[in-house]
Scaffold this motif. Structure first.
Motif, PDB file in Angstrom:
ATOM      1  N   VAL A   1       0.711  -1.423   0.480  1.00 42.67           N
ATOM      2  CA  VAL A   1       0.397  -0.167  -0.233  1.00 42.67           C
ATOM      3  C   VAL A   1       1.093   1.501  -0.216  1.00 42.67           C
ATOM      4  CG1 VAL A   1      -2.036   1.161   1.365  1.00 42.67           C
ATOM      5  CG2 VAL A   1      -1.383  -1.572   1.422  1.00 42.67           C
ATOM      6  N   PHE A   2       0.612   1.583  -0.486  1.00 44.05           N
ATOM      7  CA  PHE A   2       1.951   3.505  -1.475  1.00 44.05           C
ATOM      8  C   PHE A   2       2.843   2.927  -0.942  1.00 44.05           C
ATOM      9  CE2 PHE A   2      -2.312   5.504  -0.835  1.00 44.05           C
ATOM     10  CZ  PHE A   2      -2.263   6.140  -1.736  1.00 44.05           C
ATOM     11  N   GLY A   3       3.607   1.522  -1.470  1.00 46.11           N
ATOM     12  CA  GLY A   3       5.409   1.134  -0.834  1.00 46.11           C
ATOM     13  C   GLY A   3       5.654   0.432   0.183  1.00 46.11           C
ATOM     14  N   GLU A   4       4.841   0.429   0.829  1.00 47.46           N
ATOM     15  CA  GLU A   4       4.343  -0.304   1.859  1.00 47.46           C
ATOM     16  C   GLU A   4       3.872  -1.378   2.296  1.00 47.46           C
ATOM     17  OE1 GLU A   4       6.171   1.236   4.821  1.00 47.46           O
ATOM     18  OE2 GLU A   4       6.560   2.793   4.766  1.00 47.46           O
ATOM     19  N   GLU A   5       4.779  -2.757   3.213  1.00 47.05           N
ATOM     20  CA  GLU A   5       3.901  -3.669   3.002  1.00 47.05           C
ATOM     21  C   GLU A   5       2.984  -4.393   3.979  1.00 47.05           C
ATOM     22  OE1 GLU A   5       5.788  -5.787   1.327  1.00 47.05           O
ATOM     23  OE2 GLU A   5       4.484  -7.645   1.282  1.00 47.05           O
ATOM     24  N   ALA A   6       2.250  -4.574   3.109  1.00 41.97           N
ATOM     25  CA  ALA A   6       0.152  -5.083   3.889  1.00 41.97           C
ATOM     26  C   ALA A   6       0.454  -5.388   5.104  1.00 41.97           C
ATOM     27  CB  ALA A   6      -0.193  -5.531   3.128  1.00 41.97           C
ATOM     28  N   GLY A   7      -0.064  -5.010   6.291  1.00 45.41           N
ATOM     29  CA  GLY A   7       0.101  -5.647   7.527  1.00 45.41           C
ATOM     30  C   GLY A   7       0.461  -4.433   8.333  1.00 45.41           C
ATOM     31  N   LYS A   8       2.106  -3.771   8.000  1.00 50.99           N
ATOM     32  CA  LYS A   8       2.147  -2.601   8.644  1.00 50.99           C
ATOM     33  C   LYS A   8       2.141  -1.317   9.173  1.00 50.99           C
ATOM     34  CE  LYS A   8       6.679  -1.809   7.723  1.00 50.99           C
ATOM     35  NZ  LYS A   8       8.294  -1.553   6.808  1.00 50.99           N
ATOM     36  N   ASN A   9       1.928  -0.991  10.008  1.00 53.52           N
ATOM     37  CA  ASN A   9       1.398   0.146  10.628  1.00 53.52           C
ATOM     38  C   ASN A   9       1.396   1.173  10.018  1.00 53.52           C
ATOM     39  OD1 ASN A   9       0.521  -1.167  12.701  1.00 53.52           O
ATOM     40  ND2 ASN A   9       1.611   0.073  14.279  1.00 53.52           N
ATOM     41  N   GLU A  10       2.174   1.588   8.770  1.00 53.00           N
ATOM     42  CA  GLU A  10       2.797   2.733   7.286  1.00 53.00           C
ATOM     43  C   GLU A  10       1.235   2.361   6.140  1.00 53.00           C
ATOM     44  OE1 GLU A  10       4.954   1.173   9.318  1.00 53.00           O
ATOM     45  OE2 GLU A  10       6.391   1.700   9.786  1.00 53.00           O
ATOM     46  N   ALA A  11       1.669   0.848   6.509  1.00 53.29           N
ATOM     47  CA  ALA A  11       0.558   0.346   5.331  1.00 53.29           C
ATOM     48  C   ALA A  11      -1.111   1.052   5.965  1.00 53.29           C
ATOM     49  CB  ALA A  11       0.185  -0.946   4.977  1.00 53.29           C
ATOM     50  N   LYS A  12      -1.791   0.093   6.789  1.00 53.88           N
ATOM     51  CA  LYS A  12      -2.749  -0.082   7.363  1.00 53.88           C
ATOM     52  C   LYS A  12      -3.044   1.537   8.177  1.00 53.88           C
ATOM     53  CE  LYS A  12      -2.011  -3.086  11.195  1.00 53.88           C
ATOM     54  NZ  LYS A  12      -2.240  -4.186  12.188  1.00 53.88           N
ATOM     55  N   ALA A  13      -2.279   2.207   8.174  1.00 53.85           N
ATOM     56  CA  ALA A  13      -2.896   3.888   8.725  1.00 53.85           C
ATOM     57  C   ALA A  13      -2.970   4.645   7.632  1.00 53.85           C
ATOM     58  CB  ALA A  13      -1.111   4.700   8.778  1.00 53.85           C
ATOM     59  N   ARG A  14      -2.821   4.123   6.438  1.00 53.74           N
ATOM     60  CA  ARG A  14      -3.437   4.602   4.984  1.00 53.74           C
ATOM     61  C   ARG A  14      -4.551   3.687   4.534  1.00 53.74           C
ATOM     62  NH1 ARG A  14       1.427   6.994   1.438  1.00 53.74           N
ATOM     63  NH2 ARG A  14      -0.163   8.413   0.993  1.00 53.74           N
ATOM     64  N   ILE A  15      -5.125   2.974   4.943  1.00 54.93           N
ATOM     65  CA  ILE A  15      -6.123   2.205   5.048  1.00 54.93           C
ATOM     66  C   ILE A  15      -7.498   2.511   5.763  1.00 54.93           C
ATOM     67  CG2 ILE A  15      -7.080  -0.112   4.315  1.00 54.93           C
ATOM     68  CD1 ILE A  15      -4.618  -1.237   3.635  1.00 54.93           C
ATOM     69  N   GLY A  16      -8.942   2.625   5.467  1.00 52.62           N
ATOM     70  CA  GLY A  16      -9.831   2.305   5.608  1.00 52.62           C
ATOM     71  C   GLY A  16     -10.359   1.261   5.463  1.00 52.62           C
ATOM     72  N   TYR A  17     -11.210   0.387   6.413  1.00 54.96           N
ATOM     73  CA  TYR A  17     -11.438  -1.663   5.535  1.00 54.96           C
ATOM     74  C   TYR A  17     -13.360  -1.329   6.150  1.00 54.96           C
ATOM     75  CZ  TYR A  17     -12.210  -6.239   5.779  1.00 54.96           C
ATOM     76  OH  TYR A  17     -12.566  -7.324   5.497  1.00 54.96           O
ATOM     77  N   SER A  18     -13.509  -1.568   4.933  1.00 57.09           N
ATOM     78  CA  SER A  18     -15.108  -1.828   5.461  1.00 57.09           C
ATOM     79  C   SER A  18     -15.949  -3.503   4.834  1.00 57.09           C
ATOM     80  CB  SER A  18     -16.035  -0.528   5.062  1.00 57.09           C
ATOM     81  OG  SER A  18     -17.472  -1.334   4.967  1.00 57.09           O
ATOM     82  N   PRO A  19     -16.055  -4.036   6.081  1.00 59.55           N
ATOM     83  CA  PRO A  19     -15.247  -5.022   5.486  1.00 59.55           C
ATOM     84  C   PRO A  19     -16.957  -6.431   4.870  1.00 59.55           C
ATOM     85  CG  PRO A  19     -15.490  -5.543   8.262  1.00 59.55           C
ATOM     86  CD  PRO A  19     -15.215  -4.030   7.619  1.00 59.55           C
TER      87      PRO A  19
END
Ligand SMILES: Nc1ncnc2c1ncn2[C@@H]1O[C@H](COP(=O)(O)OP(=O)(O)OP(=O)(O)O)[C@@H](O)[C@H]1O
Ligand SMILES: [Mg+2]
Lengths: 326, 310
Positions: A66-84
């Motif tokens: 996610v924007f170059g950050e490995e999925a699952g890392k905080n930096e990646a998660k910070a940029r995602i909003g997830y609606s399950p």
């Protein structure tokens, strides 16, 4: 163009004994600022892919960024909003739930409350803000699930069937809001849905997956050009009976609706041929028109040969044919 | 590393009114029943006040070891820790939690810290409540009551070790399970084994020479007893031989002679202090009771970090 989400040969295999590869070497790119439809038949691996991008499950192989950050890392998660697909809540009010989620993301208490109120208002849930979210209807849960995905103002929204449980008005409303989020706030949106005619109105890109890998990825415009229709649909009083005669005008088959779908090289010549054919027989001609390439049609077209859908449809068609023959 | 919001929510969940009430009743009922029976039977009706306080304190120490800071606090710890992860998994609330920008290690540690702080409070309150019940039933005067109150810190330290031990077992299982019940059961079984089963099998196996080795190592009840008595002794508590006998029966820490129970202690026969059984030095017990939970908690954390949440 900046890439918001990229998966590279993403693979997920479940189970130790009975192994099931839900996602198989799936590669896709989602450009920043696009609304990207993520479609595929049930069990195609959409939710599994999404869960790998959000860091809920880890890939067996390959990677997601996610924007170059490995999925699952905080930096990646910070940029995602997830609606399950099926959001679940604690036994607390909708308002408290939103505030809690904001606070987890590091938002200050007063700011968290303000955001919660604004979001509830935006979604029209203010009247229910103090009700226990566990007692919400499926549609209200879905809306609240969507709201919590926005609570930390992420750049990317990943929405897994955000309209599945909503009534028609709610669906329209939520889709309009999704569109606005992209247009007005420049958010990148990855949205999965089975309601393709609605999805078509909001997405500008699509990825179609089947059996865990990408079947097609394109922007809507080129997709429609590519699948530009040289096909016509002919409806007659007895389609199976007319199929043979119409086949002489070009390759024809019965489509899932039981109508005749025919590939046409020269539309003008085709039209006059049809008029001639039904000249003395007009009451048997229901109508004929160019096949409109909706997303749904494209989906059927692309997966018609590959998915298990086809077998079922063929069955329906042939039983229909038998009936008509009698 | 600690997420304040997660810590606070977990902490609040542990202090729901319903939890506090149910636990208080659970804790108090056996105490009230036991003290009432003892009162009716004139159990502690001895000649001097000093001796009576000695008896009352001794029996309270046994109750504290087995029940107040023992079974009760360990079950509460198992209950809390099992809910940490497993409950969120079975309620499916965990999915949103792990996709928020907070590391899984931080989620686990915030919840574990909330457990630690909560159990310290519950331990302290349990001891005060128990002393209060004990003192009211036996109508202790202020001076005698102060004897009890002044020793609460030592009971408390023991309580913390018990909580850590059983809590970490549940937390570790909770990290890999989706069922709250499954995360509690191993702890409950171990509580029963540590505090009750070993009372039955310690003497027999010791007589048969089968105790040392595996059995002795599994006997965490002994470690708890070993630590408990050392902590209380460090706090200036000296048990009279009768109490050593009773404590020894429960903890396996004293060499209790077979004819011991037949002695008519009301006639003032002064018995020599009982021999302390050193299967392990208290320091080794202490290390065991710190290292085991530490490893378990760490394992739980690692499992949770790697686990698929779907
Ligand atoms: N945790 C799991 N354990 C085992 N198999 C799983 C797990 N999650 C998903 N699967 C399997 O992986 C495959 C893909 O499932 P997934 O939920 O990703 O599909 P989907 O495209 O989201 O389908 P739908 O449109 O029905 O939501 C299915 O066969 C499913 O049974
Ligand atoms: Mg799905």
């Amino acid at each position: 163009m900046e890439i918001a989400i990229e998966t590279t040969e993403l693979t997920k295999t479940f189970g130790l004994v009975k192994r099931l590869t839900a996602v198989n070497n799936l590669s896709m790119k989602i450009e920043k600022g696009t609304v990207h439809g993520f479609i595929g038949p049930n069990g195609a691996g959409k939710t599994t892919t999404i869960k790998m991008i959000t860091g809920a499950i880890s890939p067996t192989n390959g990677s997601a960024q996610v924007f170059g950050e490995e999925a699952g890392k905080n930096e990646a998660k910070a940029r995602i909003g997830y609606s399950p697909e099926h959001p679940n809540f604690y036994s607390q009010s909708a308002f408290d739930f939103l505030v809690y989620n904001a606070r987890i993301c590091g938002v200050e208490p007063s700011e968290a409350k303000e955001r919660a109120n604004n979001l509830l208002d935006w979604m029209g849930l203010t009247d229910f803000k103090n009700r226990n979210a566990r007692g919400f209807s499926a549609g209200m849960k879905q809306k609240l699930g969507l709201l919590q995905s926005l609570i930390h103002d992420p750049d990317v929204l990943i929405l897994d069937e955000p309209t599945a449980n909503l009534d028609p008005i709610g669906r329209f409303d939520v889709l309009t809001k999704i569109k606005d989020l992209a247009k007005k706030e420049g958010k990148t949106i990855l949205v999965s849905s089975h309601i393709l005619d609605e999805l078509e109105k909001v997405v500008d890109h699509v990825t179609i997956i089947n059996k865990g890998h990408t079947v097609l990825q394109s922007d809507i415009h080129s997709l429609k050009n590519k699948f530009a229709s040289n096909k016509y649909i002919v409806e007659t009083a007895n389609n199976p009976a007319y199929l043979k005669r119409i086949s002489k005008l070009g390759p024809a088959k019965l489509n899932p609706d039981g109508n005749i779908e025919v590939e046409v090289k020269n539309p003008e010549r085709f039209k006059s041929a049809i008029f001639t054919m039904f000249k003395n027989d007009t009451k048997n001609l229901g109508g004929f028109y160019p096949l409109k390439m909706s997303l749904e049609n494209i989906f059927m077209n692309v997966l018609g040969d590959k998915s298990d859908l086809k077998n079922n449809e063929q069955k329906t068609v042939s039983t229909l044919g038998e009936k008509n023959d009698k | 590393m600690i997420n304040k919001a997660i810590f606070e929510k977990t902490f609040k969940d542990f202090f729901r009114l319903k939890t506090i009430l149910v636990y208080s009743v659970f804790l108090a009922v056996p105490l009230v029943i036991f003290s009432q029976i003892a009162l009716e039977a004139n159990f502690f009706n001895v000649t001097s006040l000093d001796l009576m306080v000695e008896y009352l304190f001794g029996f309270f120490s046994v109750l504290s070891y087995v029940w107040v800071s023992g079974v009760a606090i360990s079950l509460l710890s198992a209950y809390f820790c099992s809910s940490m992860i497993a409950e969120e998994v079975s309620d499916r609330t965990i999915l949103l939690l792990v996709t928020k920008p907070v590391s899984r290690a931080s989620i686990f540690m915030s919840k574990f810290l909330a457990f630690l702080v909560s159990i310290l409070i519950y331990s302290a309150l349990s001891l005060f409540l128990s002393v209060y019940i004990w003192a009211s039933v036996f109508e202790l005067d202020l001076a005698s009551l102060m004897v009890f109150v002044s020793k609460i810190p030592y009971f408390f330290i023991y309580s913390v070790f018990v909580a850590l031990f059983f809590g970490s077992i549940s937390a570790a299982i909770s990290a890999l399970s989706s069922s709250k019940l499954k995360s509690i059961i191993p702890s409950v079984l171990l509580v029963i084994v540590a505090f009750f089963v070993f009372i039955q099998i310690r003497d027999v196996s010791r007589d048969m020479g089968a105790y040392e080795g595996v059995l002795s190592f599994t006997d965490v009840g002994y470690d708890f007893g070993n630590l408990y008595i050392s902590i209380l002794e460090a706090g200036g508590v000296r048990f009279i031989p009768l109490m050593q006998g009773v404590l020894g029966t429960f903890t396996g820490v004293y060499d209790v002679p077979d004819e011991f129970v037949d002695v008519d202690y009301d006639h003032g026969i002064i018995k020599p202090s009982l021999e302390r059984l050193k299967y392990r030095s208290p320091v080794v017990s202490l290390i065991k009771l710190i290292v085991l939970p530490g490893i378990l908690t760490l394992l739980g954390l690692l499992v949770f970090v790697k686990r698929d949440i779907s």
